[in-house]
Design a protein around this motif. Sequence first.
Motif, PDB file in Angstrom:
ATOM      1  N   ALA A 101     -32.191  14.598  32.497  1.00  0.00           N
ATOM      2  CA  ALA A 101     -31.524  14.558  31.184  1.00  0.00           C
ATOM      3  C   ALA A 101     -32.501  14.318  30.042  1.00  0.00           C
ATOM      4  N   LEU A 155     -22.594  17.046  32.318  1.00  0.00           N
ATOM      5  CA  LEU A 155     -22.406  16.083  33.402  1.00  0.00           C
ATOM      6  C   LEU A 155     -22.200  16.853  34.700  1.00  0.00           C
ATOM      7  N   GLY A 195     -23.286  13.264  39.873  1.00  0.00           N
ATOM      8  CA  GLY A 195     -22.804  12.064  39.197  1.00  0.00           C
ATOM      9  C   GLY A 195     -23.683  11.642  38.039  1.00  0.00           C
ATOM     10  N   GLU A 196     -24.433  12.578  37.470  1.00  0.00           N
ATOM     11  CA  GLU A 196     -25.304  12.243  36.332  1.00  0.00           C
ATOM     12  C   GLU A 196     -25.423  13.433  35.370  1.00  0.00           C
ATOM     13  N   THR A 197     -25.836  13.108  34.133  1.00  0.00           N
ATOM     14  CA  THR A 197     -26.040  14.156  33.142  1.00  0.00           C
ATOM     15  C   THR A 197     -27.369  14.856  33.416  1.00  0.00           C
TER      16      THR A 197
END
Lengths: 276, 87
Positions: free
Chosen positions: A133, A145, A150-152
């Motif tokens: 990110a 996302l 489970g993350e950007t």
Amino acid sequence: MLTDVTLPLALLTGVAGMVAGALGGMLGLGGGVFLVPFLVQGLGVPMPQAVAVSLTTVIATSNALSASSWARTAINMRLGFMLELLTAAGGLLGSLTALLVTPRTLMITFSVVMALMSALTFMRRDVRNNLPASVDPGPWGGRFLDERLGETVSYRVTRMPLAMVTSFLAGNLSTLLGIGGGVVKVPVLTAWCGVPMRVAASTSGFMIGVTATSGALVYLGRGLLLPMLAASAVVGVRLGSGLGLRLGRRLPPRLLKIILAVVLVLVSILMVSRLP
Amino acid sequence: MIDRLLAWGGYLSTALMIYGLGALAWSPHAYWSSAPVYAGLLILMLTPVARVLIACVRYLRDGDRLSASLTAGILVVIALSAWTASR
């Protein structure tokens, strides 16, 4: 040319639309790539009329896909509009040349394009394009996302001229063949232009409606659109796309690419096996 | 706003088409079966155009000239398509 739509024909077209909508929603395509061969080879609908029906279903899939929460968060509007301008221009050119090309030539073109895109998708099935990110996405990239990680994540769009040329060609093929053009754009954007599968599918889904509209208007004006057949297909697509969207959300990108490659090669074989 | 437009455009056009198809099954060739289908198809085709139009206005309001120019260009191409269709 077909002039009358019977109830069985309308029902069969609705079921075909449902399958096309499910596959289209799952893979970010318009569904025309599945519907056109079925209408032409399965139901005997002449190619130009099948293309016209298919273009209306592409608009329906695009509307459903773009309004979904899954796609909304990943759509790159700026990139989408940039590429859409070229795609729509290509689509307009395609609608004019379609009237000069024979159905046999259209069917061969369709098969060759599908086979090429299938090979490209399969060969580049492991390319992900996700960056941390913190990486600057540049003027055309973005962040989204990634629910599976489970993350950007971030991504940068590379080889923009290639994306632009592909979009113009996709628009041209879209109107010639009754497809949304996503089947050309999604593989190229993911394989060579640094766009993650989910962003490419969502952005493509957002764009194809506009492309198909410019083509569908011309077919409508030429009297090639059978309203009852189009309505059956659209209703089927609306029902199927919801299921496809749910599936697309759960399956990993690698598996989606393999499914896309297999379906494309099957469609290509089906179309070329029954040339007039 | 674009999301709501897409959703409602989709619902309305689908509802009209379902009504028209039901009427076709009941009484083939009746005017009241084809008119809603035509209306549904028209709304379906206008929805993406309205989407681009709204985006164009929003970009102009936000001062994003590049995106506004891109969306305006798309609208010009769609207008050309409509003009071609009418000839």
